[in-house]
Write a protein that holds these residues in place. Sequence first.
Motif, PDB file in Angstrom:
ATOM      1  N   GLY A 115       0.583  -1.044   0.111  1.00 50.77           N
ATOM      2  CA  GLY A 115      -0.438  -0.228  -0.206  1.00 50.77           C
ATOM      3  C   GLY A 115       1.091   1.291   0.024  1.00 50.77           C
ATOM      4  N   ALA A 116       2.296   1.274  -0.508  1.00 51.27           N
ATOM      5  CA  ALA A 116       2.861   2.448  -0.704  1.00 51.27           C
ATOM      6  C   ALA A 116       2.250   3.286  -1.847  1.00 51.27           C
ATOM      7  CB  ALA A 116       4.288   2.229  -0.520  1.00 51.27           C
ATOM      8  N   ARG A 117       2.405   4.151  -0.864  1.00 49.91           N
ATOM      9  CA  ARG A 117       1.524   5.360  -2.631  1.00 49.91           C
ATOM     10  C   ARG A 117       2.965   6.316  -2.811  1.00 49.91           C
ATOM     11  NH1 ARG A 117      -3.439   8.301   0.138  1.00 49.91           N
ATOM     12  NH2 ARG A 117      -3.977   6.406   1.719  1.00 49.91           N
ATOM     13  N   ALA A 118       3.950   6.180  -2.804  1.00 49.71           N
ATOM     14  CA  ALA A 118       4.799   6.490  -3.275  1.00 49.71           C
ATOM     15  C   ALA A 118       6.425   5.972  -2.712  1.00 49.71           C
ATOM     16  CB  ALA A 118       5.420   7.904  -3.415  1.00 49.71           C
ATOM     17  N   LEU A 119       7.732   5.959  -3.643  1.00 45.34           N
ATOM     18  CA  LEU A 119       8.944   5.386  -3.661  1.00 45.34           C
ATOM     19  C   LEU A 119       9.444   6.972  -3.418  1.00 45.34           C
ATOM     20  CD1 LEU A 119       9.578   2.273  -6.036  1.00 45.34           C
ATOM     21  CD2 LEU A 119       9.246   2.027  -3.640  1.00 45.34           C
ATOM     22  N   VAL A 120      10.622   6.788  -2.412  1.00 40.54           N
ATOM     23  CA  VAL A 120      11.688   7.657  -2.088  1.00 40.54           C
ATOM     24  C   VAL A 120      13.017   7.155  -1.907  1.00 40.54           C
ATOM     25  CG1 VAL A 120      12.930   9.830  -0.344  1.00 40.54           C
ATOM     26  CG2 VAL A 120      10.081   9.158  -0.354  1.00 40.54           C
ATOM     27  N   LEU A 121      13.907   7.581  -3.358  1.00 42.32           N
ATOM     28  CA  LEU A 121      15.249   7.015  -3.548  1.00 42.32           C
ATOM     29  C   LEU A 121      15.813   8.256  -3.491  1.00 42.32           C
ATOM     30  CD1 LEU A 121      16.870   5.544  -5.124  1.00 42.32           C
ATOM     31  CD2 LEU A 121      16.440   7.075  -7.431  1.00 42.32           C
ATOM     32  N   THR A 122      17.092   7.852  -2.189  1.00 39.56           N
ATOM     33  CA  THR A 122      17.534   8.128  -1.366  1.00 39.56           C
ATOM     34  C   THR A 122      19.362   8.158  -2.283  1.00 39.56           C
ATOM     35  OG1 THR A 122      17.312   8.155   0.550  1.00 39.56           O
ATOM     36  CG2 THR A 122      18.739   8.528   0.328  1.00 39.56           C
ATOM     37  N   PRO A 155       5.328   6.701  -8.300  1.00 40.91           N
ATOM     38  CA  PRO A 155       5.536   7.947  -8.314  1.00 40.91           C
ATOM     39  C   PRO A 155       6.877   7.312  -7.716  1.00 40.91           C
ATOM     40  CG  PRO A 155       3.706   7.900  -7.264  1.00 40.91           C
ATOM     41  CD  PRO A 155       3.898   6.780  -8.265  1.00 40.91           C
ATOM     42  N   VAL A 156       8.266   8.223  -8.341  1.00 43.24           N
ATOM     43  CA  VAL A 156       9.320   8.297  -7.067  1.00 43.24           C
ATOM     44  C   VAL A 156       9.995   9.111  -7.305  1.00 43.24           C
ATOM     45  CG1 VAL A 156      11.851   7.361  -7.644  1.00 43.24           C
ATOM     46  CG2 VAL A 156       9.793   5.933  -8.329  1.00 43.24           C
ATOM     47  N   LEU A 157      10.324   9.643  -6.053  1.00 42.24           N
ATOM     48  CA  LEU A 157      11.065  10.775  -6.097  1.00 42.24           C
ATOM     49  C   LEU A 157      11.842  10.794  -5.324  1.00 42.24           C
ATOM     50  CD1 LEU A 157       7.664  11.001  -4.297  1.00 42.24           C
ATOM     51  CD2 LEU A 157       8.256  12.984  -3.163  1.00 42.24           C
ATOM     52  N   VAL A 158      12.674  11.413  -5.026  1.00 40.79           N
ATOM     53  CA  VAL A 158      14.327  11.453  -5.085  1.00 40.79           C
ATOM     54  C   VAL A 158      14.866  12.003  -4.530  1.00 40.79           C
ATOM     55  CG1 VAL A 158      16.658  12.208  -6.421  1.00 40.79           C
ATOM     56  CG2 VAL A 158      15.013  10.905  -7.693  1.00 40.79           C
ATOM     57  N   LYS A 159      15.284  12.193  -3.006  1.00 41.86           N
ATOM     58  CA  LYS A 159      15.809  12.097  -2.383  1.00 41.86           C
ATOM     59  C   LYS A 159      17.560  12.425  -1.618  1.00 41.86           C
ATOM     60  CE  LYS A 159      15.393  12.053   3.205  1.00 41.86           C
ATOM     61  NZ  LYS A 159      17.030  12.143   3.272  1.00 41.86           N
ATOM     62  N   GLY A 160      17.757  13.492  -1.301  1.00 42.26           N
ATOM     63  CA  GLY A 160      19.649  13.813  -1.231  1.00 42.26           C
ATOM     64  C   GLY A 160      19.895  14.705  -2.096  1.00 42.26           C
ATOM     65  N   VAL A 161      19.327  15.551  -2.983  1.00 39.34           N
ATOM     66  CA  VAL A 161      19.698  16.327  -3.543  1.00 39.34           C
ATOM     67  C   VAL A 161      20.023  18.038  -3.498  1.00 39.34           C
ATOM     68  CG1 VAL A 161      18.159  17.915  -5.859  1.00 39.34           C
ATOM     69  CG2 VAL A 161      17.549  15.579  -5.356  1.00 39.34           C
ATOM     70  N   LEU A 162      20.882  19.174  -3.897  1.00 41.16           N
ATOM     71  CA  LEU A 162      21.415  19.617  -3.369  1.00 41.16           C
ATOM     72  C   LEU A 162      21.211  20.755  -4.461  1.00 41.16           C
ATOM     73  CD1 LEU A 162      24.000  18.808  -0.340  1.00 41.16           C
ATOM     74  CD2 LEU A 162      21.633  19.888   0.134  1.00 41.16           C
ATOM     75  N   ARG A 163      21.989  20.347  -5.699  1.00 43.71           N
ATOM     76  CA  ARG A 163      21.732  21.296  -6.477  1.00 43.71           C
ATOM     77  C   ARG A 163      20.631  21.547  -7.407  1.00 43.71           C
ATOM     78  NH1 ARG A 163      27.949  21.973  -7.970  1.00 43.71           N
ATOM     79  NH2 ARG A 163      26.355  21.801 -10.492  1.00 43.71           N
ATOM     80  N   ALA A 164      20.282  22.600  -8.139  1.00 44.25           N
ATOM     81  CA  ALA A 164      19.699  22.924  -9.097  1.00 44.25           C
ATOM     82  C   ALA A 164      19.108  21.654 -10.513  1.00 44.25           C
ATOM     83  CB  ALA A 164      19.352  24.245  -9.456  1.00 44.25           C
ATOM     84  N   ALA A 172      14.067  12.682 -16.143  1.00 45.90           N
ATOM     85  CA  ALA A 172      14.585  11.269 -15.898  1.00 45.90           C
ATOM     86  C   ALA A 172      12.861  11.077 -15.140  1.00 45.90           C
ATOM     87  CB  ALA A 172      15.178  10.820 -15.370  1.00 45.90           C
ATOM     88  N   GLY A 173      11.947  11.831 -15.239  1.00 43.07           N
ATOM     89  CA  GLY A 173      10.767  11.888 -14.113  1.00 43.07           C
ATOM     90  C   GLY A 173      10.958  11.378 -12.600  1.00 43.07           C
ATOM     91  N   ALA A 174      11.442  11.720 -12.468  1.00 46.60           N
ATOM     92  CA  ALA A 174      11.125  11.837 -10.560  1.00 46.60           C
ATOM     93  C   ALA A 174       9.954  12.661 -10.799  1.00 46.60           C
ATOM     94  CB  ALA A 174      12.587  12.366 -10.095  1.00 46.60           C
ATOM     95  N   ALA A 175       8.906  12.347  -9.916  1.00 48.86           N
ATOM     96  CA  ALA A 175       7.438  13.004  -9.575  1.00 48.86           C
ATOM     97  C   ALA A 175       7.558  13.451  -8.319  1.00 48.86           C
ATOM     98  CB  ALA A 175       6.791  11.779  -8.860  1.00 48.86           C
TER      99      ALA A 175
END
Length: 347
Positions: free
Chosen positions: A146-153, A211-220, A229-232
Amino acid sequence: MVDQVARLEAAARERLDPAAYAYYAAGSDEEISVGEAAAAWRSWRLLPRVLRDVSHVDTSLSLAGTPLATPVLAGPSALHGMADPQGEVATARGVAGAGSLLVLSSRSSRPIEQVAEVAGPWWYQVYCLRDREVTGEQVRRAARAGARALVLTVDAPYVAPKPRVRDPLPLGAHGDEALANIPGVRAQDREQDPSIDARVIGQLAEQSGLPVLVKGVLRADDAVRCVQAGAAGVIVSNHGGRQLDRAVASAHALPAVAEAVGDRVPVLVDGGIRTGTDVLVALALGARAVLLGRPVLWALAVGGSGGVGALLESYRSQLSTAMALAGAVNLAEVTADLVAGAGRSRG
């Protein structure tokens, strides 16, 4: 509230095994990034509006199609079983009771399915491991549960050394709780794969249907590449100071990332957020929501699921007061013009 979080940490330290406290609190190398995180939010100044009717303030939002009572979420952190016997199950109950959302760590002490049984809305945090089949099975399990999204670190191609973490962790009777969701593989296959690139975002979305969110971003520029690349969604984070020490504080990285991403996908942020006013600043700088890491662990260690719920409600209440004092009655009115020196293009 900064005193509240400090008091919670002090009380948690008294209750936790010393090795568990060191693991939760530690940063990498000299711990410079850990020390700078909270102060970075306090470096911003506000320009409040006046003569607005703020008798009713609404902190609710819809995030990735999920209605929430608060933009303050429980971010992914490992090994909650060292803080409470029920581990992430207790955390999930507290988060659900506060009308918030849990991001469940792939390094959780409890299996995905056990946590899902009691959770409200939740996302699943994932590392891309050297054994891609293990990663694929993890995300499929999360989707089925039942997860509603993934968070890719993505900021941990290797695990940075943490000098404070020396003693064996108190992992309980099973001795392998850290791997509740990645059992039965060789130690080297449990490591993060340092060869991944942006294509993995689409691969995980295809494997899971989420949907995949991307975690660990510091640069624009990295944020833009993730979106292309398709990040939500993009989560501005320096991993709580646990990876590259001296990495810029999230509070200072957020404006450029939010400006570059615009309205294409939601931008979230974590790291050093200790008060409701910090949350207000983060939202004004372009974040859609914020995530808490260590404060949730301290609250869990001190008060179990009820402690987690009370912490999140306290943040929501503090945010509501800060919004009223700034002249914003809902989150749509928390715009960049409230922050002195911030860019005005998103206002």
